[in-house]
Design a protein around this motif. Structure first.
Motif, short mmCIF file in Angstrom:
data_model
loop_
_atom_site.label_atom_id
_atom_site.label_comp_id
_atom_site.label_asym_id
_atom_site.label_seq_id
_atom_site.Cartn_x
_atom_site.Cartn_y
_atom_site.Cartn_z
N ARG A 23 0.91 -1.05 -0.02
CA ARG A 23 -0.04 0.08 -0.07
C ARG A 23 0.74 1.20 -0.11
O ARG A 23 0.53 2.31 -0.77
CB ARG A 23 -0.91 -0.11 1.22
N CYS A 26 2.45 2.03 -3.38
CA CYS A 26 1.60 2.18 -4.39
C CYS A 26 1.19 3.64 -4.24
O CYS A 26 1.02 4.33 -5.25
CB CYS A 26 0.61 1.15 -4.59
N GLN A 27 0.98 3.98 -3.00
CA GLN A 27 0.68 5.42 -2.66
C GLN A 27 1.71 6.31 -3.13
O GLN A 27 1.54 7.45 -3.59
CB GLN A 27 0.58 5.42 -0.96
N SER A 31 0.82 9.11 -6.08
CA SER A 31 1.18 10.78 -5.70
C SER A 31 1.92 11.08 -6.98
O SER A 31 1.52 12.23 -7.41
CB SER A 31 2.07 10.76 -4.50
N PHE A 42 -7.65 3.03 -5.54
CA PHE A 42 -7.22 1.87 -5.00
C PHE A 42 -8.53 1.01 -5.03
O PHE A 42 -9.50 1.21 -4.78
CB PHE A 42 -6.80 1.86 -3.68
N ASN A 53 -9.00 3.11 2.61
CA ASN A 53 -9.35 4.41 2.68
C ASN A 53 -10.71 4.80 2.18
O ASN A 53 -11.13 3.84 1.32
CB ASN A 53 -8.32 5.58 1.60
N ASP A 56 -11.33 4.21 -1.63
CA ASP A 56 -11.20 2.94 -2.20
C ASP A 56 -12.47 2.34 -2.82
O ASP A 56 -13.38 2.31 -2.23
CB ASP A 56 -10.35 2.06 -1.47
N ARG A 139 7.95 7.65 -0.71
CA ARG A 139 7.27 8.68 -0.61
C ARG A 139 7.85 10.02 -0.67
O ARG A 139 9.06 10.14 -0.57
CB ARG A 139 6.40 8.77 0.75
#
Length: 327
Positions: A23, A26-27, A31, A42, A53, A56, A139
């Motif tokens: 997760r 992929c986040q 972004s 997602f 979230n 999703d 990130r």
């Protein structure tokens, strides 16, 4: 061609068993896509809904995802339940498919892009392989984070969920060994096991404790050394030049450690496939290894330099650029 408003569906799950790594990476990719105007969502299996979230899409069966991707412009798959046959079927529904992989053990399958930050060789059915640590997905915070030149902390971070509950016994062993509480910092995910007990132990000893931080680099940059789970945190620590003693807690971390250990910026102990009753000896070995490394300034200096050259935090942007180049 213009990419504003193009739709991306991301198939990735998170849970106590699966962990948070899929997760999180992929986040980071989402972004980077959103900065280029793509619309991302997602898709999550219902049994993992607790870690999803609000925005999703929740599915009960993978066939629902296959139907959805036909309406999308791009599908991103980061899921070990998908074997070669499943990925082949998904590709038939959406040829603009990006597969994230770690182990290269699922057989031969087609995809337009395949991302693996390790050096692996894939079949010719992968049109555009994105291979190597320059594609490691971190990130945004890691693009600009800089290690504190006076870093003096031993960081304990056992992943988003700490599946095996290793943080508590590690901290207890360090205290028993006489390690200075002022040099210790503990970082736990919002969903980590035994977090309450760890927080109480840290409070008792006066140890810095953080849980569910949105910006973990603020803590990592002060670390001289880390005791860490060997998942996606490996690349975050490398980016900040933090040498590490890794606890391998899952099969899918094997290849990563096989390639990083010879570079001599990290060391590791295996915990996967052990019962709770068998954890004591490797835990003691892990702590002994960390205490030895802590007292090895030459190794720490060289290891930090080596690690920083591996990952620069720009991986997600590189992946998006490659997707857009070959879309």
């Amino acid at each position: 061609m213009g990419f504003i408003g193009m739709r991306v569906l991301v198939r990735a799950d998170a849970s106590v068993q699966i962990g948070m790594g899929h997760r999180v990476r992929c986040q980071a990719l989402v972004s980077a896509f959103e900065k280029q105007g793509w619309q991302c969502q997602f898709v999550v299996q219902r049994q993992c809904e607790a870690f999803a979230n609000e925005a999703d899409r929740i599915i009960d069966h993978e066939s629902a995802f296959f139907a959805m991707v036909e309406q999308a412009d791009l599908a991103i798959l980061d899921h070990y339940a998908y074997q070669a046959q499943d990925i082949t079927e998904l590709y038939q529904h959406q040829p603009n498919l990006l597969v994230l992989d770690d182990m290269n053990d699922r057989g031969v399958f087609p995809a337009k892009w395949l991302l693996n930050p390790l050096q692996e060789v894939y079949s010719a059915q992968i049109q555009w392989p994105l291979i190597g640590s320059q594609y490691a997905l971190l990130r945004d915070e890691f693009c600009h984070a800089v290690k504190n030149p006076f870093a003096d902390k031993l960081l304990i971070t056992m992943g988003g969920t700490d599946l095996l509950g290793l943080t508590l016994p590690i901290v207890a062993r360090l205290m028993a060994a006489g390690f200075g509480a002022h040099n210790l910092v503990v970082l736990m995910g919002a969903n980590a096991k035994q977090a309450k007990q760890v927080a109480q132990l840290c409070e008792y000893h006066g140890i810095a404790f953080h849980q569910g931080l949105s910006a973990v680099s603020t803590v990592m940059k002060d670390a001289k050394l880390a005791i860490s789970a060997a998942g996606s945190t490996l690349y975050e620590l490398a980016c900040l030049g933090v040498p590490a003693i890794f606890a391998q807690i899952a099969d899918n971390q094997t290849r990563s450690l096989e390639q990083h250990l010879p570079l001599n910026w990290c060391r590791s102990i295996r915990f996967d496939h052990l019962s709770t009753a068998q954890l004591s000896t490797p835990l003691s070995q892990l702590v002994a290894m960390a205490l030895d490394a802590w007292e090895s300034p030459d190794w720490l200096k060289q290891a930090s330099k080596t690690a920083q050259h591996l990952v620069d935090g720009q991986g997600a942007e590189r992946v998006v650029a490659e997707v857009m180049r070959h879309y």
